[in-house]
Structures are given as C-alpha cells and as structure tokens.
Enzyme design. Structure first.
Site, PDB file in Angstrom:
ATOM      1  N   CYS A   2       0.993  -1.324   0.168  1.00 19.02           N
ATOM      2  CA  CYS A   2      -0.024  -0.005   0.023  1.00 19.02           C
ATOM      3  C   CYS A   2       0.976   1.171   0.025  1.00 19.02           C
ATOM      4  O   CYS A   2       1.822   1.222   0.735  1.00 19.02           O
ATOM      5  CB  CYS A   2      -0.871   0.107   1.182  1.00 19.02           C
ATOM      6  SG  CYS A   2      -2.043  -1.336   1.302  1.00 19.02           S
ATOM      7  N   ARG A  27       3.955  -0.321  -4.678  1.00 19.40           N
ATOM      8  CA  ARG A  27       3.895  -0.891  -3.467  1.00 19.40           C
ATOM      9  C   ARG A  27       2.378  -1.748  -3.252  1.00 19.40           C
ATOM     10  O   ARG A  27       2.012  -2.268  -2.348  1.00 19.40           O
ATOM     11  CB  ARG A  27       3.572   0.339  -2.395  1.00 19.40           C
ATOM     12  CG  ARG A  27       4.758   0.984  -2.142  1.00 19.40           C
ATOM     13  CD  ARG A  27       4.781   2.340  -1.325  1.00 19.40           C
ATOM     14  NE  ARG A  27       4.610   1.531   0.026  1.00 19.40           N
ATOM     15  CZ  ARG A  27       5.712   1.216   0.887  1.00 19.40           C
ATOM     16  NH1 ARG A  27       6.647   1.419   0.357  1.00 19.40           N
ATOM     17  NH2 ARG A  27       5.415   0.742   2.112  1.00 19.40           N
ATOM     18  N   TRP A  73      -2.827  -2.711  -1.618  1.00 14.68           N
ATOM     19  CA  TRP A  73      -2.462  -4.134  -1.768  1.00 14.68           C
ATOM     20  C   TRP A  73      -3.333  -4.952  -0.929  1.00 14.68           C
ATOM     21  O   TRP A  73      -3.262  -4.649   0.460  1.00 14.68           O
ATOM     22  CB  TRP A  73      -0.784  -4.350  -1.607  1.00 14.68           C
ATOM     23  CG  TRP A  73      -0.583  -5.800  -1.908  1.00 14.68           C
ATOM     24  CD1 TRP A  73      -0.090  -6.232  -3.263  1.00 14.68           C
ATOM     25  CD2 TRP A  73      -0.574  -6.883  -1.000  1.00 14.68           C
ATOM     26  NE1 TRP A  73       0.085  -7.524  -3.132  1.00 14.68           N
ATOM     27  CE2 TRP A  73       0.014  -7.962  -1.713  1.00 14.68           C
ATOM     28  CE3 TRP A  73      -0.608  -6.800   0.266  1.00 14.68           C
ATOM     29  CZ2 TRP A  73       0.324  -9.234  -1.157  1.00 14.68           C
ATOM     30  CZ3 TRP A  73      -0.440  -8.194   0.805  1.00 14.68           C
ATOM     31  CH2 TRP A  73      -0.145  -9.534  -0.060  1.00 14.68           C
ATOM     32  N   ASN A  99      -1.814   1.887   5.779  1.00  7.98           N
ATOM     33  CA  ASN A  99      -0.991   0.743   5.345  1.00  7.98           C
ATOM     34  C   ASN A  99      -0.635  -0.224   6.294  1.00  7.98           C
ATOM     35  O   ASN A  99       0.124   0.379   7.451  1.00  7.98           O
ATOM     36  CB  ASN A  99       0.440   1.280   4.860  1.00  7.98           C
ATOM     37  CG  ASN A  99       1.453   0.437   4.215  1.00  7.98           C
ATOM     38  OD1 ASN A  99       2.656   0.918   4.102  1.00  7.98           O
ATOM     39  ND2 ASN A  99       1.178  -0.904   4.216  1.00  7.98           N
ATOM     40  N   GLY A 100      -1.012  -1.461   6.299  1.00  9.01           N
ATOM     41  CA  GLY A 100      -0.508  -2.291   7.611  1.00  9.01           C
ATOM     42  C   GLY A 100      -1.829  -3.351   7.786  1.00  9.01           C
ATOM     43  O   GLY A 100      -2.767  -3.493   6.976  1.00  9.01           O
ATOM     44  N   GLU A 484      17.430 -17.607  -8.748  1.00  6.33           N
ATOM     45  CA  GLU A 484      16.962 -16.299  -8.786  1.00  6.33           C
ATOM     46  C   GLU A 484      16.424 -16.319 -10.365  1.00  6.33           C
ATOM     47  O   GLU A 484      15.541 -15.421 -10.530  1.00  6.33           O
ATOM     48  CB  GLU A 484      18.201 -15.259  -8.586  1.00  6.33           C
ATOM     49  CG  GLU A 484      17.957 -13.868  -9.168  1.00  6.33           C
ATOM     50  CD  GLU A 484      16.803 -13.139  -8.337  1.00  6.33           C
ATOM     51  OE1 GLU A 484      16.049 -13.747  -7.318  1.00  6.33           O
ATOM     52  OE2 GLU A 484      16.604 -12.054  -8.711  1.00  6.33           O
ATOM     53  N   LYS A 488      12.622 -14.927 -11.143  1.00  7.36           N
ATOM     54  CA  LYS A 488      12.367 -13.728 -12.135  1.00  7.36           C
ATOM     55  C   LYS A 488      11.189 -14.182 -13.224  1.00  7.36           C
ATOM     56  O   LYS A 488      10.336 -13.168 -13.607  1.00  7.36           O
ATOM     57  CB  LYS A 488      13.571 -13.468 -12.973  1.00  7.36           C
ATOM     58  CG  LYS A 488      14.484 -12.578 -12.175  1.00  7.36           C
ATOM     59  CD  LYS A 488      14.210 -11.084 -11.718  1.00  7.36           C
ATOM     60  CE  LYS A 488      13.632 -11.171 -10.484  1.00  7.36           C
ATOM     61  NZ  LYS A 488      14.014 -11.095  -9.368  1.00  7.36           N
ATOM     62  N   GLU A 491       7.734 -14.852 -11.686  1.00  8.14           N
ATOM     63  CA  GLU A 491       6.938 -13.565 -10.853  1.00  8.14           C
ATOM     64  C   GLU A 491       6.480 -12.682 -11.965  1.00  8.14           C
ATOM     65  O   GLU A 491       5.664 -12.177 -11.775  1.00  8.14           O
ATOM     66  CB  GLU A 491       7.940 -13.025  -9.833  1.00  8.14           C
ATOM     67  CG  GLU A 491       8.941 -12.042 -10.206  1.00  8.14           C
ATOM     68  CD  GLU A 491       9.822 -11.729  -8.964  1.00  8.14           C
ATOM     69  OE1 GLU A 491       9.448 -11.408  -7.804  1.00  8.14           O
ATOM     70  OE2 GLU A 491      11.150 -11.429  -9.310  1.00  8.14           O
ATOM     71  N   HIS A 507      16.997 -36.390  -8.341  1.00  5.21           N
ATOM     72  CA  HIS A 507      16.084 -36.844  -7.320  1.00  5.21           C
ATOM     73  C   HIS A 507      14.654 -36.364  -7.206  1.00  5.21           C
ATOM     74  O   HIS A 507      13.893 -36.243  -6.378  1.00  5.21           O
ATOM     75  CB  HIS A 507      16.534 -36.318  -5.856  1.00  5.21           C
ATOM     76  CG  HIS A 507      18.055 -36.951  -5.572  1.00  5.21           C
ATOM     77  ND1 HIS A 507      18.178 -38.303  -5.496  1.00  5.21           N
ATOM     78  CD2 HIS A 507      19.200 -36.188  -5.774  1.00  5.21           C
ATOM     79  CE1 HIS A 507      19.618 -38.438  -5.386  1.00  5.21           C
ATOM     80  NE2 HIS A 507      20.190 -37.371  -5.638  1.00  5.21           N
ATOM     81  N   LYS A 606       6.097  -4.270  -4.223  1.00  2.49           N
ATOM     82  CA  LYS A 606       7.790  -4.320  -4.192  1.00  2.49           C
ATOM     83  C   LYS A 606       7.961  -4.389  -2.560  1.00  2.49           C
ATOM     84  O   LYS A 606       9.013  -4.793  -2.212  1.00  2.49           O
ATOM     85  CB  LYS A 606       7.979  -3.015  -4.906  1.00  2.49           C
ATOM     86  CG  LYS A 606       9.520  -2.861  -4.698  1.00  2.49           C
ATOM     87  CD  LYS A 606      10.224  -2.881  -6.217  1.00  2.49           C
ATOM     88  CE  LYS A 606      11.654  -2.798  -5.833  1.00  2.49           C
ATOM     89  NZ  LYS A 606      12.109  -4.349  -6.312  1.00  2.49           N
TER      90      LYS A 606
HETATM   91  C1  G6P Z   1       9.028  -8.773  -2.457  1.00  2.00           C
HETATM   92  C2  G6P Z   1       9.578  -8.175  -3.658  1.00  2.00           C
HETATM   93  C3  G6P Z   1      10.942  -8.800  -3.849  1.00  2.00           C
HETATM   94  C4  G6P Z   1      11.819  -8.931  -2.795  1.00  2.00           C
HETATM   95  C5  G6P Z   1      11.302  -9.179  -1.599  1.00  2.00           C
HETATM   96  C6  G6P Z   1      12.109  -8.857  -0.324  1.00  2.00           C
HETATM   97  O1  G6P Z   1       8.585  -9.979  -2.744  1.00  2.00           O
HETATM   98  O2  G6P Z   1       8.671  -8.254  -4.525  1.00  2.00           O
HETATM   99  O3  G6P Z   1      11.401  -8.217  -5.199  1.00  2.00           O
HETATM  100  O4  G6P Z   1      12.658  -9.576  -3.344  1.00  2.00           O
HETATM  101  O5  G6P Z   1       9.971  -8.623  -1.318  1.00  2.00           O
HETATM  102  O6  G6P Z   1      12.150  -7.606  -0.089  1.00  2.00           O
HETATM  103  P1  G6P Z   1      13.563  -6.581   0.224  1.00  2.00           P
HETATM  104  O7  G6P Z   1      12.995  -5.178   0.109  1.00  2.00           O
HETATM  105  O8  G6P Z   1      13.418  -7.135   1.912  1.00  2.00           O
HETATM  106  O9  G6P Z   1      14.441  -6.856  -0.524  1.00  2.00           O
END
Ligand code: G6P
Length: 611
Positions: A2, A27, A73, A99-100, A484, A488, A491, A507, A606
C-alpha cells in the site's frame, strides 16, 4: 504494501497526490482512492490502478489544498471500489488511509457494532476510522489525542494519515511498522510511504519512527510519541534526483534497472574500493569489526531475491573468511526459537529496508543479544535504523517489482564485506586479496558486455515464450543464480519455473523432462564444470531443450546445447554477478511477449510490509 500520499499547502492537492500515487504504485495496485477537503470532504475511489481512478474522476471538480490518497495491496477484503481507501468514519466527518494490518480489528469492530456502528467495507482500516471517531466523541478530546488513545488499543502494524472536517487545516499521521516520510517545503507539507512522491518539491524529509504521531497544522509540524512526550523532528537531506525515479526512455522500469547495472554496481563500490592501490574500506563495519572478525557463525536473513543474494554470500563468506554461514528465510527464522550464541553475527539483507518479516527477525535476534548488520538499499528505511551497523547498496531507487539491480548490488556489497573480513582475519593472502579487488573492479564493464547479449536473448525468448514450465539448474555459486532466474521468470511471466542444484535434478525434477521442457543451465567454466556437463547430458538424453549460460569461448557445451549464451570469464565467486544478467533479460522479454505487466505483476508488491 500500500502506498500513502498526503498533501497540505498552497498547491492544488489532487495533482500532487495523484502523481505521488503513480510513483508508489509499486507498493500495491489493486485499487486507489483519494479524499479532498474543500469545505466538503469528498472521497473518490476505484478498483484497479491509479490511472483507472484518474479516468473515473475525469471532469469532476477536484479542488482543494489538502487531501490524502492511497494505492492498495489488499489484505482484509477483496480488491473492489468499497474496500479501497480512504475510509470514512461513521459520521463521515473523518477519513483515513492505512498501510498495514490491524490484528485486533474483529474485537474492535464487534464493540462498535454493539454501539450501533454500520460498516461499508470488509477492511480492518475502516474499523480504525470508526474507532478513532468513537474515542473522540466519548472522551471529548482533540483529534490528535483521540488518535493517540486509539493507537494504544490497536494491535498490529500501521502507517496512517487522517483528515477531518473538524480540523480542516490539519493532517495527522502515525506509524508503527510501516514507513512514512514527511516532506517539509516552504508553506507546504507532504506525507508519503517513501520519499519518491516528495523529491520534486523538497529535499527535506523527516522519517517518522515507530510509535510516533505527527500533526501538521497551520504550517507547523509537531511530533509526539504514543506516550504523549514531544519529539524534536530530525530533518534528513535527500540526495536522490528526480531522474532516478523516472523511466528515461525505457519501456519499463525493470528494463531500465537491468541496463543500469554497470552503474549501480559501480555505485555500490564507490568510495569503498581502490583496486590500483589495493585498498578496500567498509566504513559501516568498523565499529563492530572485531565482533565480525571473531564471529563463530554468521546468520543471514532475508526474503525473496534478498534471500538469494544471501545464499551467494554464504558461499563467499565460507570460502574466503572461513566463517560458517546459515541462510534463513526471515519468515521462518522469526517463528521458531533460533539458537543465537554470543559470538554469532546476523546480516539482514533487504532492498526496501521495510520487509515486515525481516524487521521482526531482526528484533528477535536483537532480543537475544546478537549484533546485526543491515545490507539495504532504501536510505532512511526501517531496517538500517533497526540494525547496529551495515552498508547501503547505493544502487538508487528500484521501482520494478521484480528485483534486478538490487540483487547485483547486494552481492557486490556482501562480496566486499567477505573480502574485507577475510583480509582482516588473515584467511586470504595479500596477493589473493589484491586479485579479488582487481577482478571485482572489472565487473561493471563485464556486465556491460552481458547486456550486449540482449538481441540474442530476445530471439531465444521468442522461441520459448509459450512454454508451460522452465527448469533452471546450477551448481555451487551458480545454484542461487538458478533460483533467482526461476523466480524472475515466474513472478513476471506467470510461467511455472523451478530452480534446483543441478545434481539434485536426479532426485525429482528429472521426471518432468521431456521434449517440451526448456532447461536453463548456468554452466560457466568453474570448479563444477565437468559435473554440470554430465547433468546437461542427462537432460539431453531425455530430449529436454538445453539453454546454457557459458563462459565466452566454450566450444564444448556449444556442441551439446540448443542455445548457448556466452558471458565474460571472471573469478568463480563473482560469476553470479554476470550470469544473472541474461536470466533477467530472458524473463523480461518472455513476460513482455506474453503481454504481462512486468513492472506490476499480478498479486505482487515491491515492499512487503505485512507478515
Ligand atoms: C517482495 C519483492 C521482491 C523482494 C522481496 C524482499 O517479494 O517483490 O522483489 O525480493 O519482497 O524484499 P526486500 O525489500 O526485503 O529485499
């Protein structure tokens, strides 16, 4: 999660707030809303993005010099017009954005229902708006006092801003666990979840701390703690430029941020490394250097991509500094009863510096007496303030929801930390130390060369964009890169993808392989080269389609794989910094070709400030 924006001053509030909400859309973006006070208090809200809200209010008279806005969000209540913020109180004289999560909202709501309150939405936030008003009426106090009394009874996390017709010149903001920055201009104030909506108007900001309530009234800012003690606002000078938060000609923030990596990695090293003179300094570590040099164990905590960077760091710290490392998901670490010994060090990694689970894990480790180092990107965010020491990434704002440049900067900073500690500890020789400095210094120009692979990767993306599944395999330092790469892709393109250590394929995942299955190998010329070749053969024997990221000039794998992507040679420990670049580009192009919104993938945000 949010985004919050509020404004009071001489400008029209609507355009300032809407522009700010656009900047905070990373956000959350399932609904948006705005409240403006101009004699009357009007709320406009809409399911969808900020642009949907803008279309919905087009043509309306949206005057007013004070207002609040929110991009959501969803936590409590599905994303729809009614659950969007701002929320009115019962009398509709007060509006609130939040937000929260209010954890005890059900109890508070029941109490209010018993008193005859009616609620429009399913949200915990609306309950808070009603609750504050209820206290104000019963105690017959100022709004500020009512907020303070209400927050004493609230369990949970919040950043909130309140606007009321009773005090039409006033904004009240409060924070616990979710960020809020207050921008101070000349005869105007801004409130936002991060400084990006603020920087084009003023560089002076105050970051609200947990348990603080800010009141802006008649061009004055006052801050009090929840226990009513006044606090002197500490004004930070922002050193962020507007251009850092704009797309600068790129189609998406993610692509801009991928292409920024030669610079962002260089910025992470700036002032820390001088390869010619063999100098490395990590100023943020000095105060606790003896703790970390003598650490018996390092515990790394993080979430998502930051956790992957932690896995890379595990290999580097163990190899160079010979300190045992454990890497933990913050969300798991905090809910067990972890053993933290006197000589353990905790490193918390977070791009945003706001991730709720990482923050809570830090508090837990602190309560057990650990020294905590933060590795964060967002300056002034909560994690750097909660840790004993640390190092900023200096990668600049990352806006695309899928993390790219923060990952490479996290690895860069963690690698510098490992080299620095290893050198101080005497676990690497002077010549190896110098070799590392020279090699890491060349990484930005080698990333540049990786970016030149973009057209080739776009072609590969076109061939595989309709795949249903992907497998990413790597060994050693490249195993976290495989994780990673898979993250990517899933997501932003919604293709199911799994990352695995290549040897573990036997396995389980090997059962998935058929002629439809693309398998991305990170198969650079390193200590596991021969082994990974065997794994490639195993996939080929089952007709899997092999895409291999290899070291420049590798002929051997070229003969085996359907596609090879050649990256420059570097020290094995630094390979992740290069190998991840083509994987970022591959997922970006596949997502674009599938018509996905790469900067705002569905269901994601994010900054995850809820547990
Ligand atoms: C969310 C974001 C990711 C990020 C993760 C941890 O899931 O979409 O891109 O890696 O949070 O966030 P941080 O800000 O703690 O690295």
């Amino acid at each position: 999660m949010c985004g919050i924006v509020a404004y009071t001053g001489f400008r029209e509030a609507y355009p300032v707030i809407m522009k700010g909400l656009k900047r905070l859309e990373y956000r959350g973006y399932d609904s948006a809303g705005i409240a403006l006070l101009n004699g009357e208090l009007n709320v406009y809200k809409k399911k969808g993005k900020v642009d949907d809200l803008a279309s919905a209010v087009k043509g309306l008279k949206l005057d007013g010099h004070i207002g609040i806005g929110h991009t959501r969000w969803a936590t409590h209540g599905e994303p729809n017009d009614i659950n969007a913020h701002p929320h009115y109180s019962f009398s509709k004289k007060l509006v609130l954005i939040h937000n929260g999560i209010i954890e005890n909202y059900a109890v508070l709501k029941q109490d209010l229902l018993n008193k005859g309150h009616l609620f429009e939405s399913d949200t915990d936030s609306e309950v808070l708006a009603h609750f504050i008003e209820d206290i104000k009426e019963h105690v017959q106090c100022s709004l500020e006092e009512a907020v303070r009394l209400a927050l004493h009874k609230v369990v949970g996390a919040y950043a909130l801003v309140i606007l009321s017709t009773d005090e039409p010149q006033q904004l009240i903001a409060a924070r616990k666990g979710s960020p809020l920055a207050i921008g101070i201009g000349k005869d105007e104030f801004f409130i936002a979840s991060d400084p990006t909506p603020i920087i084009e108007y003023t560089k002076q900001v105050v970051y609200l701390n947990d348990h603080e309530i800010a009141t802006i009234n008649n061009h004055e800012l006052h801050i009090k703690r929840l226990d009513a003690i006044a606090v002197k606002p500490y004004i930070h000078q922002l050193d962020m430029e507007l251009e850092a938060i704009e797309k600068n000609g790129f189609e998406h923030f993610m692509l801009k941020e991928i292409f920024e990596q030669p610079k962002s990695v260089r910025d992470s090293m700036r002032g820390r490394i001088n390869a010619d003179e063999g100098r490395l300094q990590m100023g943020g570590l000095n105060e606790y250097l003896s703790h970390i040099v003598n650490a018996e164990r390092i515990i790394i905590i993080g979430c998502g991509t930051s956790w992957h960077a932690g896995l890379v760091a595990e290999y580097i710290f163990e190899e160079l500094a010979r300190i045992p490392v454990e890497v933990e998901y913050a969300s798991e670490f905090r809910y067990r009863n972890p053993i933290i010994r006197e000589n353990d060090i905790v490193i918390a990694i977070s791009q945003s510096g706001e991730t709720a689970d990482t923050l809570a894990a830090i508090e837990l480790a602190k309560s057990k007496g650990a020294i905590i180092f933060g590795v964060c990107n967002a300056v002034g965010s909560s994690i750097p303030r909660a840790t004993h020491a640390g190092a900023y990434l200096h990668a600049g704002p990352e806006i695309g929801v899928a993390s790219t440049k923060a990952f490479t900067s996290q690895i860069t900073v963690l690698t510098m930390m490992a080299i620095y500690i290893a050198y101080k500890k005497g676990t690497i020789t002077e010549s190896r130390y110098r070799e590392f400095l020279v090699e890491i210094d060349q990484i930005p120009s080698k990333i540049e060369r990786c970016l030149q692979l973009n057209p080739q990767i776009q072609e590969i993306a076109a061939l595989f964009k309709d795949s249903k599944n992907f497998l990413y395999l790597g060994r050693g330092y490249n195993f976290p890169v495989a994780l990673e790469g898979a993250l990517k892709l899933k997501e932003i393109s919604y293709i199911h993808a799994e990352g695995y250590p290549a040897a573990e394929m036997k396995h389980g995942p090997i059962a998935l392989i058929d002629q439809e299955m693309p398998v991305v190998f990170i198969a650079t010329s390193d200590s596991s080269y021969e082994k990974i070749i065997s794994n490639i053969q195993e996939v080929k024997a089952r007709s899997g389609r092999v895409i291999a990221v290899v070291t420049e000039g590798d002929q051997h794998i070229k003969e085996m794989a359907e596609f090879t992507i050649e990256i420059p040679a570097t020290h094995e420990a630094l390979t992740p910094l290069l190998a991840v670049i083509p994987l970022q580009l591959l997922s970006y192009h596949i997502a674009v070709m599938r018509g996905c919104n790469v900067d705002q993938p569905r269901n994601l945000a994010k900054s995850v400030t809820v547990e």
